[in-house]
Design a protein around this motif. Structure first.
Motif, PDB file in Angstrom:
ATOM      1  N   VAL A 238      -5.621  -4.405  -3.282  1.00  0.00           N
ATOM      2  CA  VAL A 238      -5.876  -3.323  -2.333  1.00  0.00           C
ATOM      3  C   VAL A 238      -7.380  -3.086  -2.168  1.00  0.00           C
ATOM      4  O   VAL A 238      -7.861  -2.785  -1.070  1.00  0.00           O
ATOM      5  N   ASN A 239      -8.134  -3.249  -3.258  1.00  0.00           N
ATOM      6  CA  ASN A 239      -9.584  -3.031  -3.205  1.00  0.00           C
ATOM      7  C   ASN A 239     -10.351  -4.250  -2.688  1.00  0.00           C
ATOM      8  O   ASN A 239     -11.576  -4.228  -2.610  1.00  0.00           O
ATOM      9  N   GLY A 240      -9.631  -5.322  -2.351  1.00  0.00           N
ATOM     10  CA  GLY A 240     -10.290  -6.514  -1.813  1.00  0.00           C
ATOM     11  C   GLY A 240     -11.024  -7.334  -2.848  1.00  0.00           C
ATOM     12  O   GLY A 240     -11.926  -8.105  -2.507  1.00  0.00           O
ATOM     13  N   GLU A 241     -10.663  -7.216  -4.116  1.00  0.00           N
ATOM     14  CA  GLU A 241     -11.339  -7.943  -5.185  1.00  0.00           C
ATOM     15  C   GLU A 241     -10.714  -9.301  -5.463  1.00  0.00           C
ATOM     16  O   GLU A 241     -11.308 -10.134  -6.156  1.00  0.00           O
ATOM     17  N   ILE A 242      -9.511  -9.537  -4.941  1.00  0.00           N
ATOM     18  CA  ILE A 242      -8.803 -10.776  -5.206  1.00  0.00           C
ATOM     19  C   ILE A 242      -7.829 -11.040  -4.065  1.00  0.00           C
ATOM     20  O   ILE A 242      -7.388 -10.109  -3.380  1.00  0.00           O
TER      21      ILE A 242
ATOM     22  N   TYR B 144      13.710   2.005  -9.162  1.00  0.00           N
ATOM     23  CA  TYR B 144      12.393   2.445  -8.717  1.00  0.00           C
ATOM     24  C   TYR B 144      11.442   1.271  -8.487  1.00  0.00           C
ATOM     25  O   TYR B 144      10.486   1.371  -7.716  1.00  0.00           O
ATOM     26  N   ILE B 145      11.698   0.131  -9.158  1.00  0.00           N
ATOM     27  CA  ILE B 145      10.774  -0.993  -9.032  1.00  0.00           C
ATOM     28  C   ILE B 145      10.749  -1.512  -7.591  1.00  0.00           C
ATOM     29  O   ILE B 145       9.721  -2.025  -7.133  1.00  0.00           O
ATOM     30  N   LEU B 146      11.855  -1.351  -6.857  1.00  0.00           N
ATOM     31  CA  LEU B 146      11.896  -1.800  -5.471  1.00  0.00           C
ATOM     32  C   LEU B 146      11.026  -0.928  -4.565  1.00  0.00           C
ATOM     33  O   LEU B 146      10.680  -1.330  -3.456  1.00  0.00           O
ATOM     34  N   VAL B 147      10.703   0.250  -5.046  1.00  0.00           N
ATOM     35  CA  VAL B 147       9.811   1.150  -4.310  1.00  0.00           C
ATOM     36  C   VAL B 147       8.379   1.021  -4.834  1.00  0.00           C
ATOM     37  O   VAL B 147       7.421   0.963  -4.061  1.00  0.00           O
ATOM     38  N   VAL B 148       8.249   0.945  -6.166  1.00  0.00           N
ATOM     39  CA  VAL B 148       6.930   0.905  -6.797  1.00  0.00           C
ATOM     40  C   VAL B 148       6.211  -0.423  -6.543  1.00  0.00           C
ATOM     41  O   VAL B 148       5.006  -0.441  -6.276  1.00  0.00           O
ATOM     42  N   GLN B 149       6.940  -1.543  -6.623  1.00  0.00           N
ATOM     43  CA  GLN B 149       6.304  -2.858  -6.470  1.00  0.00           C
ATOM     44  C   GLN B 149       5.557  -2.996  -5.144  1.00  0.00           C
ATOM     45  O   GLN B 149       4.365  -3.341  -5.140  1.00  0.00           O
TER      46      GLN B 149
ATOM     47  N   LYS C  65       5.018  -4.661   3.112  1.00  0.00           N
ATOM     48  CA  LYS C  65       5.868  -4.062   2.089  1.00  0.00           C
ATOM     49  C   LYS C  65       7.295  -4.588   2.175  1.00  0.00           C
ATOM     50  O   LYS C  65       7.954  -4.807   1.155  1.00  0.00           O
ATOM     51  N   GLU C  66       7.761  -4.767   3.412  1.00  0.00           N
ATOM     52  CA  GLU C  66       9.136  -5.221   3.591  1.00  0.00           C
ATOM     53  C   GLU C  66       9.349  -6.596   2.965  1.00  0.00           C
ATOM     54  O   GLU C  66      10.386  -6.853   2.344  1.00  0.00           O
TER      55      GLU C  66
ATOM     56  N   GLY D  79      -0.251  -0.784  -1.173  1.00  0.00           N
ATOM     57  CA  GLY D  79      -0.898   0.510  -1.019  1.00  0.00           C
ATOM     58  C   GLY D  79      -0.060   1.449  -0.178  1.00  0.00           C
ATOM     59  O   GLY D  79       1.154   1.278  -0.054  1.00  0.00           O
ATOM     60  N   ASN D  80      -0.698   2.431   0.425  1.00  0.00           N
ATOM     61  CA  ASN D  80       0.029   3.445   1.193  1.00  0.00           C
ATOM     62  C   ASN D  80       0.461   2.959   2.577  1.00  0.00           C
ATOM     63  O   ASN D  80       1.428   3.455   3.140  1.00  0.00           O
ATOM     64  N   ALA D  81      -0.238   1.988   3.118  1.00  0.00           N
ATOM     65  CA  ALA D  81       0.092   1.490   4.459  1.00  0.00           C
ATOM     66  C   ALA D  81       1.280   0.524   4.406  1.00  0.00           C
ATOM     67  O   ALA D  81       1.613  -0.004   3.344  1.00  0.00           O
ATOM     68  N   PRO D  82       1.928   0.279   5.544  1.00  0.00           N
ATOM     69  CA  PRO D  82       3.068  -0.653   5.581  1.00  0.00           C
ATOM     70  C   PRO D  82       2.667  -2.099   5.280  1.00  0.00           C
ATOM     71  O   PRO D  82       3.502  -2.907   4.887  1.00  0.00           O
ATOM     72  N   SER D  83       1.371  -2.421   5.449  1.00  0.00           N
ATOM     73  CA  SER D  83       0.916  -3.783   5.212  1.00  0.00           C
ATOM     74  C   SER D  83      -0.587  -3.799   4.951  1.00  0.00           C
ATOM     75  O   SER D  83      -1.265  -2.782   5.128  1.00  0.00           O
ATOM     76  N   LEU D  84      -1.092  -4.940   4.517  1.00  0.00           N
ATOM     77  CA  LEU D  84      -2.533  -5.115   4.343  1.00  0.00           C
ATOM     78  C   LEU D  84      -2.894  -6.567   4.611  1.00  0.00           C
ATOM     79  O   LEU D  84      -2.045  -7.452   4.561  1.00  0.00           O
TER      80      LEU D  84
END
Length: 441
Positions: A103-107, A34-39, A60-61, A45-50
């Motif tokens: 994800v929240n842009g804090e770091i 599951y860590i390969l999915v959770v990490q 994510k890839e 986040g939910n999008a493929p990238s950020l």
């Protein structure tokens, strides 16, 4: 070839066989896959990238590829150097903390890796100078036993949470039993229990596979269009050796580094002692022989992980699933590592395993690990209060680091306030200082 493998991995010496070790290695991977999915989900986040605050594209890839490769490499190092059937990957806790801030842009992503590298470097220095070993040996026997028990409850908690059998959002309550995934998870738990009672080898793995297959017609298991996919290496340069040292030169970085360090230390400590006890690897005093070796591998893993875009690398409690399946040699770890490497190409298979399949496996392993509670000496209240606090805090906060820290602090307090302060090793008093800071920050 078969005899060569048996001699090389000393399989006969540990009263095991190749089939059992292979099943154990596969079982360990299946419970921690599951860590390969959770990490990547936590970091991106939910999008493929950020795009982080420094304008760096994180996909994510890329996270999946580096996570699989590093997990395989460090697990292999644990096998070759420490000679232990333990598996490592990005630990839960720091990834959720740092991922949420990213994800929240804090770091920035580079800031996260810089802090992780500092945490791992501290870990490495403490290990090389033997301080980590000293910390372990100064912890009373009752607390050591409680660590394994607390880990067991935490593993079961993950199983209940991931499978949906229980919910932990607004208090503890029963999950939605109208969902087929919950029924499948319960069925998986029953299958594993019955097969274990009948002494069937690989009961946990069989339960995972059966639930995964049964979940296909029920819509719980999602079958990928292709089981093979060559990864795109386009985004790897953005996560490998990506450091932002300016982010470290702030006061806000101090508690973050300390939190990552404490989480890694006590998670690793708890896992090694807990899984080691289940495998019968502890000595008569409850100590883990040559514990500095798995500590060193863990510290190196965190440093390597930071250089490759991964948060803290730690020894996984799910290694207990492989141990319970019969894994006693490093051949089990080699199998787990090879599967991690293979997942770089067969990543769609990871997405196919539902939480309904891994959840019951974790619950069952947790049940097996909490049996150590019977070895805690409750005749002396000042010795039993610390273990009690450790187990309760772990259960009701869902945090290994928080639970173990609470237990140590509670032990020192009860001993000191009741006049038994001389029974506490001086190092425990020193250790309580950063533990208290851990809760404050």
């Amino acid at each position: 070839m078969k005899d060569t493998l048996k001699r090389f991995f000393k399989i006969d010496e540990r009263h095991s066989n190749l089939k059992t070790e292979m099943i154990a290695g596969i079982t360990t991977f299946m419970t921690m896959a599951y860590i390969l999915v959770v990490q990547p989900a936590l970091m991106v986040g939910n999008a493929p990238s950020l795009i982080d605050v420094n304008g760096i594209l994180i996909t994510k890839e890329a996270i999946v590829v580096t996570c699989a490769v590093v997990s395989g490499l460090i697990t292999l190092l644990m096998a070759c150097y420490a000679n232990l059937p333990f598996a490592l990957a990005t630990g839960m806790g720091s990834n959720a903390l740092f991922g949420g801030m990213l994800v929240n842009g804090e770091i920035s992503f580079g800031g996260i890796m810089s802090m992780t590298l500092i945490s791992g470097s501290i870990f490495l220095l403490l290990t090389l100078f033997g301080i980590r070993d000293l910390i372990v040996k100064t912890i009373p026997s009752n607390l050591k036993i409680a660590i394994g028990t607390a880990i067991g409850f935490y593993v079961a908690y993950l199983g209940f949470k991931n499978s949906g059998i229980g919910t932990f959002v607004n208090g503890i309550s029963r999950g939605d039993f109208t969902q087929p995934s919950v029924y499948l998870a319960l069925l998986g738990l029953i299958i594993i229990a019955v097969l274990t009672a009948k002494k069937v080898t690989g009961a946990i793995l069989i339960g995972i596979l059966v639930v995964t297959v049964l979940g296909i017609p029920l819509g719980v298991t999602t079958v990928p269009e292709s089981l093979f996919k060559v990864p795109s290496f386009e985004g790897l340069s953005n996560v490998v050796f990506q450091f932002d040292w300016k982010s470290v030169l702030t006061w806000s970085a101090v508690p973050l580094i300390f939190t990552a360090f404490c989480g890694d230390f006590f998670s690793t400590l708890g896992t090694i002692l807990g899984v080691g006890a289940k495998a019968g690897m502890l000595d008569e005093k409850g100590n883990f022989p040559d514990i500095q070796k798995p500590f060193l591998v863990d510290a190196i893993g965190t440093c390597v992980g930071a250089c490759t875009g991964n948060t803290v690398i730690t020894t996984f409690v799910e290694s207990s699933a492989g141990v319970e399946a019969g894994g006693r040699t490093v051949f089990a770890s080699v199998i787990t590592a090879l599967i991690f490497f293979a997942m770089v190409l067969f990543s769609p298979l990871v997405l196919m395993i539902p939480n309904a399949a891994t959840g019951p496996a974790l619950i069952f392993v947790g049940f097996l690990m909490v049996q150590g509670i019977k070895n805690i000496d409750f005749s002396d209240f000042t010795e039993a209060f610390g273990p009690f606090a450790m187990i309760m805090f772990t259960i009701f906060t869902g945090s290994i680091a928080g639970g173990i820290s609470s237990g140590i602090i509670a032990h020192v307090l009860i001993k000191t306030l009741t006049g038994h302060y001389k029974e506490v090793h001086p190092f425990l008093y020193i250790l309580c200082i950063p533990l208290v800071c851990y809760f404050i920050f």
